[in-house]
Design an enzyme around this catalytic site. Structure first.
Site, short mmCIF file in Angstrom:
data_model
loop_
_atom_site.label_atom_id
_atom_site.label_comp_id
_atom_site.label_asym_id
_atom_site.label_seq_id
_atom_site.Cartn_x
_atom_site.Cartn_y
_atom_site.Cartn_z
N GLU A 91 48.03 49.10 6.13
CA GLU A 91 47.52 48.20 7.17
C GLU A 91 47.41 46.79 6.61
O GLU A 91 46.88 46.59 5.52
CB GLU A 91 46.14 48.72 7.64
CG GLU A 91 45.31 47.73 8.44
CD GLU A 91 45.99 47.23 9.71
OE1 GLU A 91 46.57 48.04 10.47
OE2 GLU A 91 45.94 45.99 9.96
N ARG A 142 36.43 51.34 21.20
CA ARG A 142 37.61 51.41 20.32
C ARG A 142 37.23 51.62 18.85
O ARG A 142 37.90 52.36 18.13
CB ARG A 142 38.43 50.13 20.45
CG ARG A 142 39.26 50.13 21.68
CD ARG A 142 39.92 48.81 21.95
NE ARG A 142 40.69 48.96 23.16
CZ ARG A 142 42.00 49.18 23.19
NH1 ARG A 142 42.68 49.24 22.08
NH2 ARG A 142 42.62 49.34 24.34
N TYR A 171 34.10 51.74 33.17
CA TYR A 171 33.91 53.13 32.75
C TYR A 171 32.98 53.16 31.54
O TYR A 171 32.86 52.16 30.82
CB TYR A 171 35.25 53.85 32.47
CG TYR A 171 36.12 53.25 31.40
CD1 TYR A 171 35.95 53.57 30.05
CD2 TYR A 171 37.14 52.36 31.74
CE1 TYR A 171 36.77 53.03 29.08
CE2 TYR A 171 37.95 51.80 30.75
CZ TYR A 171 37.77 52.14 29.44
OH TYR A 171 38.59 51.60 28.46
#
Ligand code: FAD
Length: 387
Positions: free
Chosen positions: A34, A104, A210
């Site tokens: 990453e 997330r 949501y």
């Protein structure tokens, strides 16, 4: 004894980390590279649906995901901008498996925590991959290199590896942008905290909410038209007043929620045309690197998870370039269909239909489509191809 297959994944987003978990579950060695100094995701929600959740549950992540996810069911509905009811929303698969609203960071953290120590190397920006008969060599910005048997580009919509495989191209601007943010349940007394709700407007706007974080927070996303093109906007804080003004006169539930927020972030929305191929020998792509899509079916991350499951299952049986080619062949049609479906659904939500009654009819009929989307079991599809 034959040597264990070793796969390098470029990109530690949801797609890369989900694929790493799936590969390890199949007994394959993985290293994720990453570029960021540490793993992280933006402070916003992501809707995770049964077609990917069932696989994450199968590899042992059910308890961890349910602990931080938010069950979505009762009261999930579509409305017109004035708040009038259009249709109930299909949130489950046929077997009753429900969707989860997730922060997330919670999803990424759960995927990262399940990986063995040392499986993720941060601060490594891949600049390209070379390959020969024996394997691949990854080249990094600092001049370092790393070897593996195979490489997977999970490096997002601006993928370096995609450019290497398919040539340079620009993402396609959708003409709209999303404002997103999170709000505590306490600030929304009486709000149905298990519901996914969508208000469909006209003139290119729609609004959705949501729950995330075990139903203690509500995620909202507001879509408005924009000709402004920007890709790297996550650090940009949006102007709350601009957002409120865009939805002035809408259902009181929408305006009431917006009255209570104090900050939001915005993001330009892009996709790309489907690729005719995304594998080159020992190198393939996955997630947004292969098939970035608009968020109007809530499927970008879910399709990335499906990709990882298919890739891992194929490589378990065909541990080499042949497995990568078979993975791509299996995924191309499904992901192109969902990409096109996301564009079409955006038009419905934004009221970009000359006849709104027709739009409402299609939304009411969309439950069957959602069910088939969620019933799709990519592991079963791999077995069918291999049988
Ligand atoms: P990314 O998340 O982009 O991750 C790529 C990673 O690769 C990053 O960590 C990046 O730093 C790294 N990287 C990039 N280049 C390099 C390099 N050269 N070397 C090393 N590392 C590199 N999807 C859903 O399923 N449900 C939803 O509800 C949903 N809502 C959305 C709402 C909005 C407003 C938007 C914009 C998208 C939404 N999506 C949703 C889509 C979803 O966010 C993406 O499809 C998904 O995050 C893609 O994951 P990825 O891992 O493929 O790519």
């Amino acid at each position: 004894m034959s040597k264990k297959l070793n796969v390098a994944i470029i990109g530690g987003g949801i797609g890369g980390l989900a694929a790493a978990n799936a590969l390890i579950h199949q007994g394959i060695d993985v290293t994720v590279y990453e570029r960021a100094p540490e793993l992280g995701e933006v402070g916003a929600g992501v809707y995770i649906t049964p077609n990917s959740l069932r696989h994450l549950y199968r590899i042992g992540l059910e308890d961890a995901l349910r602990a931080v996810g938010a069950a979505v069911d009762e009261g999930s509905e579509y409305y017109r901008m004035d708040g009038s009811f259009v249709a109930p929303m299909q949130t489950t698969a046929s077997d009753g498996l429900e969707s989860l609203g997730m922060h997330r960071a919670d999803l990424l953290g759960t995927l990262a925590d399940a990986l063995p120590e040392g499986a993720v190397v941060t601060g490594r920006e891949c600049t390209g991959v070379t390959q020969d008969e024996a394997g691949v060599v990854l080249h990094f910005a600092g001049g370092e290199t790393a070897r593996a048997d195979l490489a997977v580009g999970a490096d997002g919509i601006q993928s370096r590896l995609r450019e290497q495989i398919a040539g340079a191209s620009h993402p396609i601007h959708s003409g709209s942008l999303a404002f997103r943010g999170l709000i505590d349940a306490e600030a929304l007394p009486g709000w149905p905290m298990r519901a996914f709700q969508i208000w469909m407007g006209d003139g290119g706007k729609h609004f959705m909410t949501y729950p995330v974080r075990a139903n203690r927070m509500m995620n909202y996303v507001a879509f408005i038209p924009s000709s402004e093109e920007t890709l790297e906007s996550w650090s940009s804080e949006g102007d709350v007043e601009v957002l409120r003004a865009a939805f002035a006169g809408w259902d009181k539930r929408v305006t009431g929620l917006l009255d209570r927020i104090d900050r939001c972030y915005w993001w330009g929305l892009y996709d790309r045309e489907p690729l005719s191929r995304w594998t080159d020998g020992r190198v393939t792509l996955l997630g947004d690197a292969a098939h970035p899509m608009l968020p109007h079916l809530g499927q970008g991350a879910n399709q990335a998870v499906e990709d990882g499951v298919a890739l891992a299952a194929m490589l378990a049986r065909k541990p080499g370039p042949e497995g990568l080619a078979a993975y791509e062949a299996l995924r191309r049609e499904r992901t192109s269909t969902v990409q096109a479906g996301a564009r079409k659904n955006g038009k419905r939500y934004d009221g970009a239909y000359p006849d709104q009654a027709q739009r409402d009819k299609e939304i009411a009929a969309s439950a069957a489509f959602r069910k088939s989307l969620y019933d799709f079991d990519v592991a079963r599809e791999v077995e069918k191809v291999l049988a």
